[in-house]
Design an enzyme around this catalytic site. Structure first.
Site: not given
Ligand code: ADP
Ligand code: TRP
Length: 325
Positions: A110, A189, A192
């Site tokens: 991050k 991947k 957001k």
């Molecule tokens: P972002 O990467 O969009 O900020 P988060 O880190 O808030 O998403 O992820 C919330 C949940 O969704 C976590 O449990 C994460 O493992 C799952 N997740 C987020 N993006 C993906 C992805 N591209 N593929 C699989 N799981 C995901």
């Protein structure tokens, strides 16, 4: 078994969140005692705008309910309705080495992506461990990116129990989601923070447009194509039925099909999966009192469980005399 997981309200939820987390949470509600919470304390590390955080928090509640979370089967609640989690996070911080927190991949990642390196961001795993340990959770379903946080949680429970010589905190098991990493429209991947998401509840029209913009290679229409290296197919495979997946794979290999057709097939499947949920979500948006009731009832049950664990913790640490409990 008690299953617990949380999701941060830090942006509009997307297909990666659904396939990588929420779908599994909802499936587990049939066999286990499910506790699912909206991690709004955690989101303060990145969202520092009150109206936006309120909006995103209610969006997550609406998303879960629309996607099938049944409040009769599982608890849905806001993290902040259980203030004891902050107390336990503090107590865990006193038995956790600073080096452990500095080594967290998610923290380093991050910061590398420009999130300001606050103490809150560094202490994120303490709060997450507290979220888990405070309910005596047995199983925590998470994506690959959260596994290190779970290992840290297990370590913290062990350190606490060793420090006080009693088995107070239950060490949880990780349940790794088998839906690999869901790719975004650019093939990285879906996240957001990369601006490459397909949102769960955008309008049908905008969702289709977004799908049509998925990056593909420049193989000419008439040539055979490799489904296994295509972003469109990767998403299709995660959403369509097995026979549909087989059929599209053979159309790729046969040649004569353009990526536009594959994208259109993907858009149809996405609409089939999300369309009915979008309708349920619209109805729920018109009934904010119902949604608030679900969250408060969920919190009531979860807080009861948290208070039992906190009684044990405070007693083990010598924070209560017996008269001040
Ligand atoms: P972002 O990467 O969009 O900020 P988060 O880190 O808030 O998403 O992820 C919330 C949940 O969704 C976590 O449990 C994460 O493992 C799952 N997740 C987020 N993006 C993906 C992805 N591209 N593929 C699989 N799981 C995901
Ligand atoms: N860190 C998780 C994420 O970013 C969200 C979260 C907070 C969580 N507390 C949790 C997940 C406890 C599981 C259990 O996705």
């Amino acid at each position: 078994m008690r299953v617990l997981s949380g999701i941060q309200p830090s942006g509009k939820l997307h297909l990666g969140n659904y396939l990588g987390a929420i779908k599994q949470h909802i499936q587990l509600q049939d066999e286990h005692e499910g506790l699912y919470f909206i991690a709004n304390y955690h989101s303060l590390t990145t969202v520092q705008d009150a109206d936006r955080l309120r909006g995103l928090t209610s969006d997550v509640a609406l998303d879960y309910l629309a996607l099938g979370l049944d409040p009769k089967k599982a608890c849905l609640f806001r993290q902040t309705d259980i203030p004891e989690v902050c107390e336990l996070a503090w107590i865990l911080s006193t038995v956790t080495g600073e080096g452990l927190l500095r080594r967290a991949h998610s923290y380093k990642d991050k910061v590398a992506h420009g999130v300001s390196s606050s103490m809150g961001l560094m202490c994120y795993p303490l709060l997450m461990a507290s979220d888990i340990l405070i309910y005596d959770s047995d199983i925590v379903p998470v994506g690959q990116d959260q596994v290190q946080h779970l290992e840290m949680t297990q370590d913290m429970a062990g350190h606490f129990n060793n420090s006080y010589g009693v088995e107070v905190l239950k060490r949880p098991e990780v349940m790794l989601n088998d839906a690999c990493i869901v790719p975004g429209i650019d093939g990285q991947k879906m996240s957001k923070s990369y601006g490459n998401t397909i949102e769960l509840f955008d309008t049908a029209k905008r969702t289709r447009k977004r799908i049509m913009s998925i990056k593909t290679d420049s193989t000419p229409l008439e040539d055979p194509k490799d489904p296994d290296t295509c972003n469109v197919f990767a998403l299709y495979k995660l959403l369509a039925e097995q026979d549909e997946v087989k059929e599209l794979a053979s159309r790729y290999r046969a040649g004569g099909m353009g990526y536009g057709d594959a994208k259109s097939a993907l858009a149809d499947v996405v609409e089939r999966v999300l369309g009915p949920a979008r309708e349920r979500r619209e109805k729920l948006t018109g009934d904010p009192d119902y949604v608030e009731d679900v969250l408060l009832n969920g919190a009531k049950k979860a807080r009861g469980l948290a208070q039992l664990v906190m009684e044990r913790v405070r007693k083990a640490c010598g924070l209560v005399t017996g008269k001040n409990t």
